[in-house]
Design a protein around this motif. Structure first.
Motif, short mmCIF file in Angstrom:
data_model
loop_
_atom_site.label_atom_id
_atom_site.label_comp_id
_atom_site.label_asym_id
_atom_site.label_seq_id
_atom_site.Cartn_x
_atom_site.Cartn_y
_atom_site.Cartn_z
N VAL A 31 18.55 43.67 28.47
CA VAL A 31 19.61 43.37 27.50
C VAL A 31 19.69 44.47 26.44
O VAL A 31 20.79 44.82 26.00
N LEU A 210 25.26 37.29 31.08
CA LEU A 210 24.30 37.37 29.97
C LEU A 210 24.11 36.01 29.33
O LEU A 210 22.96 35.58 29.07
N GLU A 250 15.90 40.78 24.02
CA GLU A 250 16.07 42.15 24.50
C GLU A 250 15.28 42.41 25.78
O GLU A 250 15.62 43.32 26.55
#
Length: 376
Positions: A31, A210, A250
């Motif tokens: 990410v 996502l 992340e």
């Protein structure tokens, strides 16, 4: 959407463990490589200052009056008064602009690298030293102060006869750690109810995947895809927990959606980049070239008698024009032709990059090219 106000430490540990042992797809990306956290950004700073100590390569003050004015203003602040009408000839001073990037969450006392560039007619800043100069943001406030010795990669030399040589750019340089942060920039990272992730490349498929990956890992209803760029994620309010929470986000890996079919053409260099998803409909393309060559052979026409007075020697030329019309070659694109087929077909007919651009433009005009044609 309710706001998550508290996330216990055992839950954070469980999330990090789940991320560690998860087996993402082979083509997945992190990410942190796909998106950034909204509000976490650098800020540009700019300033004006003087570089002193140059070896006669500074501004010519007759052509850059602002350099003289800056020197007079600086000396006045130190109690030095310049008599009116004084013609200052300063060869060792140059007026410069100063640029720096203020990172997100930078705190007072931290140091920044700065770039210094001449705005006058200074020949070189090599060996110069920047005097203390404030660096301002877009709001006009001072966020850092710069000062120090310049590191210049360029070099220039000139002779008495006017000849000169220059290597790289001697009128610009850098000062490593040349600025000290004086004020931090306010940030909404800790005050907003949720965290918003913005994709580098807008894509509805990627933003949806996502959000699905975050919900599958962090719990249902945690993330919502707002549009092709943004994904809102609920986050804990405690600063320490929010930081570790973003670190866990992340580390997630998501398989991005396939990019839009595009053909990028650089008309100046002839570079052509064809995306992997480019397809063409049935089409026949004929490729040929017409070469016209014109050559001239000079010769001298003299009168019959070498010393005759009835004529004169005349220089003339004999022109030859030849036309080479090479055989036109045609190739057929079948339905669903892929990138490999396009490249191989164009290579077989010996098309140059310029010819390839013409072929692609013609296919686009004919409606056979199933891709966006971008000419830069």
């Amino acid at each position: 959407m309710q706001t998550m106000t508290r996330l216990t430490r055992p839950v954070c540990a469980l999330l990090i463990a789940a991320l560690t042992f998860a087996s993402p797809p082979a083509t997945a990306e992190r990410v942190k490589d796909l998106a950034t956290v909204e509000g976490v950004r650098d800020n540009q700073l700019v300033g004006y200052g003087l570089v002193v100590g140059l070896n006669g390569t500074g501004d010519q003050t007759t052509q850059t009056p602002f350099t003289v004015q800056s020197i007079i203003n600086m000396l006045t602040q130190f109690g030095v008064t310049i008599p009116p009408g004084t013609n200052l000839q300063l060869k060792n001073v140059a007026a410069v602009t100063i640029q720096a990037e203020l990172p997100a969450f930078a705190k007072p006392g931290q140091k920044l690298d700065v770039t210094v560039a001449s705005i006058g007619n200074a020949k070189s800043l090599r060996g110069g030293s920047l005097l203390m100069a404030p660096l301002r943001g877009a709001d006009g406030n001072v966020y850092a102060v710069a000062q120090g010795n310049l590191v210049v990669g360029g070099f220039g030399a000139s002779g008495s006869d006017g000849s000169s040589i220059t290597v790289n750019i001697p009128s610009a340089g850098r000062i490593p750690n040349g600025a000290i942060v004086e004020r931090k920039v306010s940030n909404e990272f800790l005050t907003r109810e949720s965290i918003r992730l913005n994709l580098h490349t807008p894509d509805f498929t990627t933003s949806t995947r996502l959000a699905q990956q975050i919900n599958a890992t962090m719990g249902p209803g945690t993330a919502i895809a707002i549009d092709s760029v943004s994904v809102d994620v609920r986050a804990p309010a405690d600063p320490a927990q929010r930081t570790s929470y973003v670190a866990a986000l992340e580390s997630l890996e998501v398989e991005p959606g396939e990019v839009q079919a595009k053909v990028i053409v650089n008309s100046r260099s002839g570079t052509v980049v064809i995306g992997a998803n480019v397809r063409v409909m049935p089409a026949a393309v004929s490729h040929g070239s017409l070469v016209v060559t014109i050559s001239e052979t000079p010769f001298v026409s003299q009168p019959i008698a070498p010393f005759g007075r009835t004529g004169q020697t005349v220089a003339s030329s004999d022109s030859q024009v030849s036309i080479d019309d090479s055989d036109s070659r045609m190739f057929l694109f079948k339905p669903g032709t892929s990138l490999d087929d396009i490249v191989q077909a164009v290579n077989r007919v010996g098309a140059a990059p310029g010819d390839l651009v013409a072929i692609l433009e013609a296919l686009k005009q004919a409606g056979a090219l199933r891709a966006e044609l971008v000419i830069i």
